[in-house]
Design a protein around this motif. Structure first.
Motif, PDB file in Angstrom:
ATOM      1  N   UNK A 273      28.588   8.989  53.445  1.00 28.22           N
ATOM      2  CA  UNK A 273      27.225   9.515  53.245  1.00 28.22           C
ATOM      3  C   UNK A 273      26.761   9.254  51.819  1.00 28.22           C
ATOM      4  N   UNK A 274      27.700   9.372  50.867  1.00 28.22           N
ATOM      5  CA  UNK A 274      27.361   9.118  49.456  1.00 28.22           C
ATOM      6  C   UNK A 274      26.927   7.663  49.284  1.00 28.22           C
ATOM      7  N   UNK A 275      27.730   6.757  49.802  1.00 25.01           N
ATOM      8  CA  UNK A 275      27.398   5.331  49.693  1.00 25.01           C
ATOM      9  C   UNK A 275      26.029   5.032  50.300  1.00 25.01           C
ATOM     10  N   UNK A 276      25.797   5.598  51.477  1.00 24.44           N
ATOM     11  CA  UNK A 276      24.563   5.257  52.177  1.00 24.44           C
ATOM     12  C   UNK A 276      23.345   5.867  51.486  1.00 24.44           C
ATOM     13  N   UNK A 277      23.501   7.066  50.924  1.00 27.16           N
ATOM     14  CA  UNK A 277      22.377   7.662  50.195  1.00 27.16           C
ATOM     15  C   UNK A 277      22.081   6.862  48.920  1.00 27.16           C
ATOM     16  N   UNK A 278      23.133   6.423  48.223  1.00 30.51           N
ATOM     17  CA  UNK A 278      22.919   5.562  47.052  1.00 30.51           C
ATOM     18  C   UNK A 278      22.210   4.278  47.488  1.00 30.51           C
ATOM     19  N   UNK A 279      22.670   3.723  48.603  1.00 27.11           N
ATOM     20  CA  UNK A 279      22.046   2.502  49.119  1.00 27.11           C
ATOM     21  C   UNK A 279      20.567   2.713  49.385  1.00 27.11           C
ATOM     22  N   UNK A 280      20.228   3.870  49.956  1.00 29.87           N
ATOM     23  CA  UNK A 280      18.827   4.144  50.309  1.00 29.87           C
ATOM     24  C   UNK A 280      17.942   4.141  49.066  1.00 29.87           C
ATOM     25  N   UNK A 281      18.352   4.833  48.030  1.00 31.72           N
ATOM     26  CA  UNK A 281      17.480   4.897  46.838  1.00 31.72           C
ATOM     27  C   UNK A 281      17.405   3.533  46.146  1.00 31.72           C
ATOM     28  N   UNK A 282      18.522   2.802  46.138  1.00 36.90           N
ATOM     29  CA  UNK A 282      18.476   1.485  45.482  1.00 36.90           C
ATOM     30  C   UNK A 282      17.582   0.529  46.258  1.00 36.90           C
ATOM     31  N   UNK A 283      17.647   0.576  47.578  1.00 38.47           N
ATOM     32  CA  UNK A 283      16.804  -0.309  48.385  1.00 38.47           C
ATOM     33  C   UNK A 283      15.332   0.067  48.242  1.00 38.47           C
ATOM     34  N   UNK A 284      15.064   1.356  48.154  1.00 37.39           N
ATOM     35  CA  UNK A 284      13.664   1.769  48.052  1.00 37.39           C
ATOM     36  C   UNK A 284      13.053   1.330  46.730  1.00 37.39           C
ATOM     37  N   UNK A 285      13.795   1.489  45.646  1.00 36.52           N
ATOM     38  CA  UNK A 285      13.239   1.089  44.348  1.00 36.52           C
ATOM     39  C   UNK A 285      13.111  -0.438  44.265  1.00 36.52           C
ATOM     40  N   UNK A 286      14.072  -1.142  44.862  1.00 35.68           N
ATOM     41  CA  UNK A 286      13.979  -2.602  44.888  1.00 35.68           C
ATOM     42  C   UNK A 286      12.741  -3.033  45.660  1.00 35.68           C
ATOM     43  N   UNK A 287      12.536  -2.397  46.808  1.00 34.47           N
ATOM     44  CA  UNK A 287      11.357  -2.697  47.635  1.00 34.47           C
ATOM     45  C   UNK A 287      10.069  -2.513  46.835  1.00 34.47           C
ATOM     46  N   UNK A 288       9.966  -1.390  46.150  1.00 33.33           N
ATOM     47  CA  UNK A 288       8.746  -1.131  45.380  1.00 33.33           C
ATOM     48  C   UNK A 288       8.579  -2.160  44.258  1.00 33.33           C
ATOM     49  N   UNK A 289       9.678  -2.623  43.707  1.00 31.69           N
ATOM     50  CA  UNK A 289       9.624  -3.648  42.658  1.00 31.69           C
ATOM     51  C   UNK A 289       9.024  -4.941  43.186  1.00 31.69           C
TER      52      UNK A 289
END
Ligand SMILES: [Fe+2]
Ligand SMILES: [Fe+2]
Length: 263
Positions: free
Chosen positions: A131-147
């Protein structure tokens, strides 16, 4: 197979670039800021395989739908970095031949979860850690997307605009996958909720903060998200992450960028 599984596999692909006019891209050229952002993004994308190595430590990585995602995700991310490097080269600013190795060499221990002594912690908290890995993945993907979305709106270079649009489409799917799967795991386990909250609060850093120095992270943020757009982004990302079970009220980006003086 689950319908979600089929849906993901059927749309996964290397981003299309055969119709890109590289000559036009060269003529329009890139601004200094764009060169900086593209180099940053390309560096980060090409390090994705290191995250895959960590994710493969999870038992759930071998569930068919998870391994299918991780395989296609890594394949897609590879081509993001690859095509951004192609664009830089087409515009007369090629990256060094040994760039990927060099960036890897710069990677500090605090990159993403490595700073958490991930292997050790993931053994202790074997059941909670996915769950930790996937939550980290979610925030990193979201910020990358916005970039990418932001760069798409800012650039005058048609090839860059097209690449950003196509990459963002894939980042959107990556985010949805990480976010939805993190939610599923968090819902099932109070231990996962507590651990994820603690580790995100104490150890989260923006994408690339481990291979880039703090002034580079800040520069990227100020190019793409200056002033009001930055505050909007930070609020949007933090608010979205706070909708995950156990993460109610969490603030991650806001304190980080306040600390660095970027907000
Ligand atoms: Fe990517
Ligand atoms: Fe992604």
């Amino acid at each position: 197979m689950r319908p979600e599984f089929d849906r993901y596999i059927s749309v996964s692909a290397k981003i299309e670039t055969r119709d890109i006019d590289w000559e036009e891209a060269r003529q329009v050229g890139l601004t200094e800021d764009e060169k900086f952002v593209l180099t940053y993004f390309s560096d980060i994308e090409s390090q994705t395989i290191r995250y895959l190595r960590m994710l493969l430590q999870m038992k759930i990585a071998f569930k068919p739908e998870v391994s299918a995602f991780l395989t296609t995700w890594n394949y897609e991310e590879f081509f993001h970095g690859y095509e951004l490097a192609n664009l830089l080269a087409a515009c007369g600013h090629p990256l060094e031949d040994n760039r990927i190795e060099k960036v890897k060499g710069r990677a500090r221990l605090n990159e993403w979860l490595e700073m958490l002594f991930a292997p050790l912690l993931s053994k202790i908290f074997y059941h909670q850690f996915p769950a930790v890995y996937l939550a980290f993945g979610a925030i990193q993907e979201m910020t990358t997307l916005r970039g990418y979305e932001r760069l798409q709106n800012m650039t005058r270079n048609p090839a860059l605009r097209t690449l950003c649009e196509r990459i963002a489409k894939q980042e959107r799917r990556h985010f949805a996958w990480y976010f939805n799967h993190a939610r599923e795991l968090l819902e099932q386990s109070p231990g996962a909720r507590a651990l994820t909250r603690k580790l995100l609060q104490f150890n989260w850093v923006p994408v690339g903060a481990g291979v880039k120095n703090p002034s580079e992270v800040q520069k990227l943020f100020s190019i793409l998200f200056s002033g009001e757009t930055g505050r909007k982004l930070v609020n949007e990302v933090d608010t979205k992450m706070a909708t995950l079970p156990g993460l109610e009220g969490i603030r991650l980006m806001e304190p980080y960028f306040e600390r660095t003086g970027a907000l």
